[in-house]
Motif scaffolding. Structure first.
Motif, PDB file in Angstrom:
ATOM      1  N   ARG A   1       5.857  72.273  57.514  1.00  0.00           N
ATOM      2  CA  ARG A   1       6.588  71.726  56.369  1.00  0.00           C
ATOM      3  C   ARG A   1       7.198  72.881  55.569  1.00  0.00           C
ATOM      4  N   ARG A   2       8.505  72.860  55.467  1.00  0.00           N
ATOM      5  CA  ARG A   2       9.214  73.934  54.778  1.00  0.00           C
ATOM      6  C   ARG A   2       9.479  73.582  53.335  1.00  0.00           C
ATOM      7  N   ARG A   3       9.453  74.609  52.511  1.00  0.00           N
ATOM      8  CA  ARG A   3       9.789  74.441  51.107  1.00  0.00           C
ATOM      9  C   ARG A   3      11.058  75.234  50.817  1.00  0.00           C
ATOM     10  N   ALA A   4      11.415  75.326  49.567  1.00  0.00           N
ATOM     11  CA  ALA A   4      12.611  76.075  49.195  1.00  0.00           C
ATOM     12  C   ALA A   4      12.459  77.535  49.624  1.00  0.00           C
ATOM     13  N   TRP A   5      13.594  78.127  50.028  1.00  0.00           N
ATOM     14  CA  TRP A   5      13.574  79.518  50.509  1.00  0.00           C
ATOM     15  C   TRP A   5      12.988  80.449  49.457  1.00  0.00           C
ATOM     16  N   THR A   6      13.377  80.263  48.194  1.00  0.00           N
ATOM     17  CA  THR A   6      12.872  81.140  47.132  1.00  0.00           C
ATOM     18  C   THR A   6      11.369  80.991  46.960  1.00  0.00           C
ATOM     19  N   ALA A   7      10.859  79.767  47.110  1.00  0.00           N
ATOM     20  CA  ALA A   7       9.417  79.549  46.961  1.00  0.00           C
ATOM     21  C   ALA A   7       8.649  80.244  48.080  1.00  0.00           C
ATOM     22  N   GLU A   8       9.155  80.156  49.311  1.00  0.00           N
ATOM     23  CA  GLU A   8       8.482  80.801  50.429  1.00  0.00           C
ATOM     24  C   GLU A   8       8.558  82.325  50.314  1.00  0.00           C
ATOM     25  N   THR A   9       9.695  82.830  49.853  1.00  0.00           N
ATOM     26  CA  THR A   9       9.822  84.273  49.642  1.00  0.00           C
ATOM     27  C   THR A   9       8.831  84.760  48.592  1.00  0.00           C
ATOM     28  N   ALA A  10       8.736  84.028  47.506  1.00  0.00           N
ATOM     29  CA  ALA A  10       7.812  84.407  46.429  1.00  0.00           C
ATOM     30  C   ALA A  10       6.366  84.369  46.900  1.00  0.00           C
ATOM     31  N   GLU A  11       6.044  83.438  47.799  1.00  0.00           N
ATOM     32  CA  GLU A  11       4.675  83.334  48.292  1.00  0.00           C
ATOM     33  C   GLU A  11       4.263  84.601  49.039  1.00  0.00           C
ATOM     34  N   GLY A  12       5.174  85.122  49.867  1.00  0.00           N
ATOM     35  CA  GLY A  12       4.862  86.346  50.588  1.00  0.00           C
ATOM     36  C   GLY A  12       4.703  87.534  49.659  1.00  0.00           C
ATOM     37  N   ALA A  13       5.610  87.676  48.692  1.00  0.00           N
ATOM     38  CA  ALA A  13       5.514  88.781  47.737  1.00  0.00           C
ATOM     39  C   ALA A  13       4.248  88.664  46.897  1.00  0.00           C
ATOM     40  N   ARG A  14       3.910  87.441  46.510  1.00  0.00           N
ATOM     41  CA  ARG A  14       2.723  87.218  45.680  1.00  0.00           C
ATOM     42  C   ARG A  14       1.447  87.556  46.446  1.00  0.00           C
ATOM     43  N   TYR A  15       1.414  87.201  47.730  1.00  0.00           N
ATOM     44  CA  TYR A  15       0.225  87.501  48.533  1.00  0.00           C
ATOM     45  C   TYR A  15      -0.019  89.005  48.585  1.00  0.00           C
ATOM     46  N   LEU A  16       1.033  89.778  48.866  1.00  0.00           N
ATOM     47  CA  LEU A  16       0.866  91.230  48.950  1.00  0.00           C
ATOM     48  C   LEU A  16       0.461  91.812  47.603  1.00  0.00           C
TER      49      LEU A  16
END
Length: 427
Positions: free
Chosen positions: A199-214
């Motif tokens: 299930r895909r979400r908005a591109w910005t939300a997915e990008t932020a998730e990766g940055a937030r994890y790191l």
């Protein structure tokens, strides 16, 4: 050469992947130098020639967003398609004949830089499926060694090819190396899950998730910041090289070639030893030790004594890859597969994007101050960063999971794991 390195070279996937990195890195390094010569020849402008590197570097700031694509698609087909697309793109410079055509070269290099960011993210993620975990430290060290070796050989080949047959011949060489890389990546034997069903979400939300994890991870953030600091300080100190040769050593500018060769040899040695060293110490300790060695090498270049400068250049080469290899290996081990493209791209942005700004700052600083001020500052900051990184590893904090993982009952109820920076890397 250690046993781990030999095992990497005997592994089919690791060998193919390494071959793809070597051939594409050779073409890119050759093209980078030749493109600058090409622009200067057609325009007579040194400032326009400087834009060559800028075009390749600028897309790295968009790394987290570009890396999201590597989490939406299967990585091996993405690598093959991107490499073939870049091979096609590199045929466009064959039409560059005059000053008015220079924009084509800049546009192509920007596309190549963008493709490089995407392939770096996909490669970082694909390694976890293609290379056994116990070989990744040695493998990442070998990749760094391959990159540094190409920097020593490829620019000379590119300059020679340009002198004989001109810029289009170098562009064609780069296109061929991209095609060969696509073949190498296509031959990898990996099993990847289908990503279309997720299930895909908005591109910005997915990008932020990766940055937030790191950024929230207690092991990855300090390692990425340490690697980025090392690269920034390397760029800052390297801009003082010609002033050091002129004022401190009274040597001609061409002597910089000897220093570059020594640094490259050191980087190759450091890359080859990385896997074995990371099996004997925590990644954070390995990164801190490398950063300290790099900083001492920079400080040695502030002296007017030639043997110290030569030894310092070698030490810079040995120490600089350590925080980079440690950060990449930790990202591959500590990141869930569905986040690897984004987290890897974010880490690469932290590692490499600020270097261009540091080059500009260093160029301006060396024009107004004694080169020793710049060199001592870079070395001192490097030592401080190494001490801070080592000290931070002595105060472990709990692992921070990704938002998606944290929301699942199994992750929420599981026992708290040992902090990754408090244990040794996998062997």
């Amino acid at each position: 050469m250690g046993w781990g390195t030999l095992r990497v070279l005997r592994d089919r996937n690791a060998g193919l992947y390494l071959g793809g990195v070597i051939v594409s890195g050779f073409g890119d390094s050759a093209m980078l130098l030749a493109a600058g010569i090409w622009v200067t020849t057609l325009t007579g402008s040194n400032s326009l020639a400087a834009l060559v590197g800028f075009c390749l570097w600028l897309p790295s700031f968009a790394g987290p967003a570009i890396g999201t694509l590597a989490d939406r698609l299967r990585r091996r087909p993405l690598l093959v398609f991107t490499s073939l697309a870049l091979a096609a793109v590199m045929t466009a410079p064959l039409a560059v004949e005059s000053r008015g055509d220079i924009w084509v070269l800049f546009a192509v290099l920007t596309l190549v830089g963008t493709g490089g960011v995407l392939t770096d993210a996909a490669e970082t993620a694909l390694v976890t499926a293609a290379v056994p975990s116990e070989l990744r430290g040695d493998f990442n060290g070998l990749v760094r060694t391959a990159i540094e070796s190409m920097k020593l050989v490829a620019p000379l080949a590119g300059a020679g090819l340009f002198a004989v047959w001109g810029g289009p011949a170098v562009a064609l060489l780069d296109a061929v190396t991209f095609a060969l890389a696509a073949v190498a990546f296509g031959l990898l034997r990996v099993r990847e899950p289908r990503r279309g069903a997720r299930r895909r979400r908005a591109w910005t939300a997915e990008t932020a998730e990766g940055a937030r994890y790191l950024w929230r991870h207690p092991a990855l953030r300090p390692l990425a910041l340490a690697g980025g600091t090392a690269m920034v300080l390397s760029s800052l100190s390297s801009t003082a090289t010609y002033a050091m040769l002129d004022v401190g050593l009274h040597r001609p500018p061409a002597f910089a070639g000897a220093l570059t060769a020594l640094q490259g040899a050191g980087s190759m040695a450091g890359g080859l030893a990385a896997g074995a060293l990371m099996r004997r110490m925590p990644e954070r300790t390995f990164a801190a030790a490398g950063l300290a060695l790099f900083a001492l090498g920079v400080l040695a270049r502030a002296t007017p004594w030639l043997p110290a400068v030569l030894g310092g250049s070698l030490a810079i080469g040995v120490g600089l890859p350590c925080p980079l290899v440690a950060a990449l290996t930790a990202v591959q081990r500590e990141t869930p597969d569905e986040l690897l493209g984004r987290v890897g791209a974010t880490a690469n942005t932290l590692l490499y994007a600020p270097t261009g700004i540091a080059l500009l700052v260093g160029a301006g600083t060396v024009a107004g101050l004694d080169y020793r001020v710049q060199t001592v500052t870079a070395g001192g900051l490097g030592l401080a960063a190494a001490v801070a990184l080592f000290g931070a590893g002595r105060t472990p904090r709990p692992l921070v999971a990704s938002p998606r993982v944290a929301a699942t009952p199994s992750a929420r109820d599981a026992p708290r794991p040992t902090p990754p920076d408090a244990r040794r890397s996998e062997s």
